[in-house]
Write a protein that holds these residues in place. Structure first.
Motif, mmCIF file in Angstrom:
data_model
loop_
_atom_site.group_PDB
_atom_site.id
_atom_site.type_symbol
_atom_site.label_atom_id
_atom_site.label_comp_id
_atom_site.label_asym_id
_atom_site.label_seq_id
_atom_site.Cartn_x
_atom_site.Cartn_y
_atom_site.Cartn_z
ATOM 1 N N GLN A 169 0.835 -1.183 0.114
ATOM 2 C CA GLN A 169 -0.119 0.064 0.118
ATOM 3 C C GLN A 169 0.642 1.076 -0.034
ATOM 4 O O GLN A 169 0.514 2.199 -0.602
ATOM 5 N N GLY A 172 2.497 1.503 -3.426
ATOM 6 C CA GLY A 172 1.511 1.222 -4.758
ATOM 7 C C GLY A 172 1.861 0.229 -5.629
ATOM 8 O O GLY A 172 1.453 0.153 -6.631
ATOM 9 N N LYS A 206 -9.660 -2.521 -7.910
ATOM 10 C CA LYS A 206 -10.075 -1.320 -8.322
ATOM 11 C C LYS A 206 -9.945 -0.371 -7.170
ATOM 12 O O LYS A 206 -9.678 1.105 -7.252
ATOM 13 N N LEU A 208 -7.908 -0.148 -4.759
ATOM 14 C CA LEU A 208 -6.571 0.161 -4.189
ATOM 15 C C LEU A 208 -5.956 1.201 -4.967
ATOM 16 O O LEU A 208 -6.344 1.475 -5.874
ATOM 17 N N ASN A 209 -4.858 1.899 -4.221
ATOM 18 C CA ASN A 209 -4.350 3.178 -4.539
ATOM 19 C C ASN A 209 -3.132 2.579 -5.503
ATOM 20 O O ASN A 209 -1.820 2.976 -5.126
ATOM 21 N N ARG A 211 0.028 2.030 -8.035
ATOM 22 C CA ARG A 211 0.419 2.877 -8.935
ATOM 23 C C ARG A 211 1.316 2.270 -10.043
ATOM 24 O O ARG A 211 1.565 2.664 -11.176
ATOM 25 N N GLN A 225 -5.425 1.658 -12.680
ATOM 26 C CA GLN A 225 -6.460 2.055 -12.730
ATOM 27 C C GLN A 225 -7.388 1.695 -13.903
ATOM 28 O O GLN A 225 -8.503 1.346 -14.142
#
Length: 270
Positions: A169, A172, A206, A208-209, A211, A225
């Motif tokens: 997390q 990312g 979807k 989740l943050n 990267r 995303q």
């Protein structure tokens, strides 16, 4: 779909079998040129892991990549297998011999330890029929702490019943194996898998943050995303297509033998 060009991640080394690509600081993708799945090296401050290992035949080339970044096989503390398919796990037995810990979700571990060749797709990949031992059976919510990386284990069935995704997390980083691939490509639904489970797993991803997407096949992606949005749309389309195919069949006549078996079982109490 976005027309934005994918980011070019640096290629550090390339041989006839695979390429070594830097995904982030101390994170490397080993991308094989044949049907083998990508392997990922994550070099933590406390311990180092590989996520998936590709086919057994690719092992010497993978060792060359590991040596290039100063992480020979004997320095790997754990191999984490995303699911039971042999293109992801075939080389794991080499690490069993070194007593590196090998981990997988409990459902994948059960299939692998019982040598369920149908589930593992052995005929598809023609891998050597050698046992792969699973030392650690993972569950949803487990945390793999590498010191400067903290990978959360997410149970994300769909491709098979036993798929996991690892997510850091803070950084990312999303290691999604065959659950999500660049461009929203789906890994397919095999045997124990389910389109409905696939959709639910993608909906979780979807939120989740993420990267950087580090998937089971293909390139690295810095648009997770966008990738997951496309994958969800395609999954719903696949679900609709399957429903139409089912309707095109005479469902009642196909289910009649099953229902007769149920009626016969009920007679056992008469």
């Amino acid at each position: 779909m976005s027309e934005r060009k994918p980011t070019a991640f640096p290629i550090l080394m390339k041989n006839d079998v695979c390429s070594l690509i830097q995904a982030a600081d101390d994170v490397y993708q080993i991308r094989f040129s044949n049907r083998a799945a990508n392997a990922y090296l994550v070099r933590g401050s406390a311990r180092t892991i590989l996520i998936d290992v590709g086919l057994s035949s690719n092992y010497p080339a993978m060792v060359e990549c590991l040596n290039f970044v100063g992480c020979p096989p004997e320095t790997i503390d754990m191999v984490v297998l995303s699911h039971e398919h042999l293109d992801h796990i075939g080389a794991a037995w080499h690490f069993n011999e070194r007593r590196t810990y090998v981990a997988a979700h409990r459902l994948a571990a059960n299939k692998i330890m019982l040598r369920d060749d149908f589930s593992m797709l052995r005929k598809m990949f023609n891998e050597p029929n050698v046992p792969i031992n699973i030392d650690i059976w993972l569950e949803e919510g487990n945390l793999i702490d590498l010191g400067n990386f903290r990978l959360n284990v997410m149970y994300t069935p769909g491709h098979t019943s036993a798929c996991i995704t690892l997510f850091d997390q803070d950084k990312g980083l999303l290691f999604a194996a065959d659950t999500l691939m660049p461009g929203g490509v789906m890994g397919g639904v095999f045997g124990s898998g389910s389109i409905a489970d696939y959709i639910q797993s993608l909906e979780r991803i979807k939120g989740l943050n993420a990267r950087i997407l580090l998937s089971g096949h293909g390139r690295l992606s810095d648009t997770p995303q966008e990738d997951v949005r496309i994958a969800i749309a395609r999954s719903h389309g696949l679900l609709e297509d399957t429903a139409q195919l089912f309707d095109a069949l005479d469902a009642r006549s196909n289910f009649e033998p099953i229902m007769q078996s149920v009626r016969d079982l009920n007679k056992l109490d008469d």
